[in-house]
Design a protein around this motif. Structure first.
Motif, PDB file in Angstrom:
ATOM      1  N   ILE A 192       0.935  -1.123  -0.112  1.00 20.65           N
ATOM      2  CA  ILE A 192       0.079   0.031   0.037  1.00 20.65           C
ATOM      3  C   ILE A 192       0.799   1.298   0.035  1.00 20.65           C
ATOM      4  CG2 ILE A 192      -0.033  -0.156   2.462  1.00 20.65           C
ATOM      5  CD1 ILE A 192      -3.020   0.948   2.144  1.00 20.65           C
ATOM      6  N   GLN A 193       1.848   1.206   0.594  1.00 18.65           N
ATOM      7  CA  GLN A 193       2.873   2.159   0.575  1.00 18.65           C
ATOM      8  C   GLN A 193       3.377   2.588  -0.725  1.00 18.65           C
ATOM      9  OE1 GLN A 193       6.206   2.301   3.706  1.00 18.65           O
ATOM     10  NE2 GLN A 193       6.942   4.241   3.077  1.00 18.65           N
ATOM     11  N   GLN A 194       3.854   1.473  -1.482  1.00 21.49           N
ATOM     12  CA  GLN A 194       4.458   1.625  -2.753  1.00 21.49           C
ATOM     13  C   GLN A 194       3.402   2.095  -3.853  1.00 21.49           C
ATOM     14  OE1 GLN A 194       6.577  -1.990  -3.232  1.00 21.49           O
ATOM     15  NE2 GLN A 194       7.821  -1.666  -1.638  1.00 21.49           N
ATOM     16  N   GLN A 195       2.278   1.422  -3.611  1.00 19.25           N
ATOM     17  CA  GLN A 195       1.284   1.492  -5.003  1.00 19.25           C
ATOM     18  C   GLN A 195       0.490   2.798  -4.397  1.00 19.25           C
ATOM     19  OE1 GLN A 195      -0.820  -2.311  -6.133  1.00 19.25           O
ATOM     20  NE2 GLN A 195       1.246  -3.320  -6.253  1.00 19.25           N
ATOM     21  N   LEU A 196       0.174   3.192  -3.380  1.00 20.65           N
ATOM     22  CA  LEU A 196      -1.094   4.212  -3.125  1.00 20.65           C
ATOM     23  C   LEU A 196      -0.158   5.208  -2.353  1.00 20.65           C
ATOM     24  CD1 LEU A 196      -4.145   1.983  -2.303  1.00 20.65           C
ATOM     25  CD2 LEU A 196      -3.380   2.784  -4.442  1.00 20.65           C
ATOM     26  N   GLY A 197       0.976   5.137  -1.814  1.00 25.26           N
ATOM     27  CA  GLY A 197       1.628   6.193  -1.227  1.00 25.26           C
ATOM     28  C   GLY A 197       1.251   6.588   0.174  1.00 25.26           C
ATOM     29  N   TRP A 198       0.562   5.592   0.685  1.00 24.80           N
ATOM     30  CA  TRP A 198       0.031   5.661   2.405  1.00 24.80           C
ATOM     31  C   TRP A 198       0.976   4.990   3.281  1.00 24.80           C
ATOM     32  CZ3 TRP A 198      -0.183   1.913   6.032  1.00 24.80           C
ATOM     33  CH2 TRP A 198      -0.999   2.462   7.316  1.00 24.80           C
ATOM     34  N   ALA A 199       1.147   5.719   4.415  1.00 24.31           N
ATOM     35  CA  ALA A 199       2.109   5.095   5.444  1.00 24.31           C
ATOM     36  C   ALA A 199       1.770   5.894   6.868  1.00 24.31           C
ATOM     37  CB  ALA A 199       3.568   5.494   5.288  1.00 24.31           C
ATOM     38  N   PRO A 200       1.682   5.231   7.781  1.00 23.14           N
ATOM     39  CA  PRO A 200       1.102   5.723   9.088  1.00 23.14           C
ATOM     40  C   PRO A 200       1.878   6.883   9.270  1.00 23.14           C
ATOM     41  CG  PRO A 200       2.545   3.728   9.410  1.00 23.14           C
ATOM     42  CD  PRO A 200       2.361   3.747   7.965  1.00 23.14           C
ATOM     43  N   GLU A 201       1.253   7.979  10.002  1.00 25.90           N
ATOM     44  CA  GLU A 201       1.529   9.145  10.566  1.00 25.90           C
ATOM     45  C   GLU A 201       2.186   8.950  11.735  1.00 25.90           C
ATOM     46  OE1 GLU A 201      -0.915  12.252   9.797  1.00 25.90           O
ATOM     47  OE2 GLU A 201      -0.697  12.146   7.349  1.00 25.90           O
ATOM     48  N   GLU A 202       1.417   8.156  12.835  1.00 23.00           N
ATOM     49  CA  GLU A 202       1.544   8.089  14.242  1.00 23.00           C
ATOM     50  C   GLU A 202       2.459   7.230  14.340  1.00 23.00           C
ATOM     51  OE1 GLU A 202       0.498  10.283  16.362  1.00 23.00           O
ATOM     52  OE2 GLU A 202      -0.834  11.263  15.147  1.00 23.00           O
TER      53      GLU A 202
END
Length: 360
Positions: free
Chosen positions: A311-321
């Motif tokens: 999900i980080q590589q394909q959609l650019g999401w990573a946890p902020e907390e």
């Protein structure tokens, strides 16, 4: 977009709705049965929005689900409605089978009929059925106490299913149904499997709010076994952002694992909560003195850990907390909202031990 969110009065569902209404221009229809864990007060910040509508409906009621779809004509369904507490599933699995399996089947059939009848080609092509699930469907992973290279083992989107509890088995069943409805009928589906969520508005049967509230009242802090079970902890508002990313940008047919990159032993989580409480609400006796080891849960999984690189590589999401920032925010929220905690415990549950029925 117009999004139908099932289970929107629950812990994760309400976070999703708050995120959508506070950060986008989308409309939301909240479909919720309002069981013991569903509370509309969790949506007090956004319930007056002209872009929000509530429908009190059981997902197992096909007639009512059809009515809601025909009335509101959503562009996507985010399916979060589920029974989710492992201990409750041990004591009473029937409700989990009914809601998580039969309910998902009912919703899938209603969605399929609705989607197939869409006469606008663009709306039909863009429709999504997003099924929100758990990492518990994968079973458990090697524990550091058992193997030297445990940290090399993570749940990926290709990990085989091996559920251990009635809850996780019911969620695994629903995942299989969703994927079958795409392969057989072409329904454009998305599946996400997440790690342990924590944060504001969490019903007090789960570990984090249970520890906070018991500690404040000087009650024992029950830790299963020796507390060395490992979970990956995900702040609920990070999860809400991820789910919105998936439903708006995910590729139909894909599965995305969502994790917080925060593996912690349960006893570490309890210690952290105690230490933050000691700082924010100091008392003469250490909160850690309240920790009480109790008989372990039947079939308790030893370790969960998610590889969230897709999900980080394909959609650019990573946890902020980080866990440290998220758990501090969570403890402070409960200290500031004890009235909410009292109101959601309606007398049917007073934070007693559940899940011992299997040992009888």
């Amino acid at each position: 977009m117009k999004l139908l969110v099932t289970g929107g009065a629950g812990f994760i569902g309400s976070a999703v709705i708050r995120h959508i209404l506070q950060n986008t221009q989308d409309e939301v229809i909240n479909l919720d049965k309002l069981t013991y864990a569903g509370n509309l007060e969790s949506l007090g910040q956004v319930s007056n929005s002209p872009r929000y509508t509530f429908e009190q409906v059981d997902i197992c009621n096909r007639t009512e689900v059809d009515r809601v779809l025909a009335k509101h004509r959503p562009d996507a369904i985010m399916h979060l409605a589920a029974e989710s507490h492992v201990d409750r599933s041990i004591d009473g699995p029937a409700e989990f089978i009914e809601t998580n399996i039969v309910g998902t089947y009912t919703l899938l059939e209603a969605a399929r009929q609705y989607w197939q009848a869409l006469d606008n080609a663009e709306r039909k092509a863009n429709f999504r059925f997003h099924h929100i699930s758990t990492d518990e469907v994968y079973g458990d992973l090697p524990h550091p106490a058992e193997t030297a290279n445990a940290d090399e083992h993570l749940f990926t989107e290709q990990t085989a299913y091996a559920p251990s509890s009635p809850y996780s088995a019911s969620k695994a069943s629903s995942d299989h149904l969703v994927r079958a409805w795409q392969r057989t009928y072409g329904l454009p589906v998305l599946v996400t499997n997440c790690s342990n969520n924590y944060g504001p508005y969490h019903f007090p049967e789960k570990l984090v709010p249970l520890m906070i509230l018991n500690a404040l009242e000087g009650k024992p802090l029950p830790v299963y076994g020796n507390g060395d079970q490992i979970r990956d902890w995900l702040y609920v508002e990070d999860h809400a952002r991820a789910l919105y990313k998936v439903v708006t940008e995910g590729k139909p047919g894909e599965t995305y694992n969502i994790g917080g990159h925060n593996e912690k032993q349960n006893i570490e989580v309890v210690h952290t909560i105690c230490d933050i409480l000691q700082e924010l609400r100091p008392q003469e006796r250490s909160y850690r003195d309240l920790i009480t080891n109790v008989k372990d849960r039947p079939g308790h999984d030893r370790r969960y850990a998610i590889d969230a690189s897709k999900i980080q590589q394909q959609l650019g999401w990573a946890p902020e907390e980080t866990f440290e920032t998220g758990i501090r925010k969570t403890v402070q929220w409960y200290l500031d909202n004890l009235g909410w905690c009292r109101r959601v415990q309606d007398g049917s549950y007073q934070r007693e031990r559940l899940g011992e029925g299997a040992g009888a």
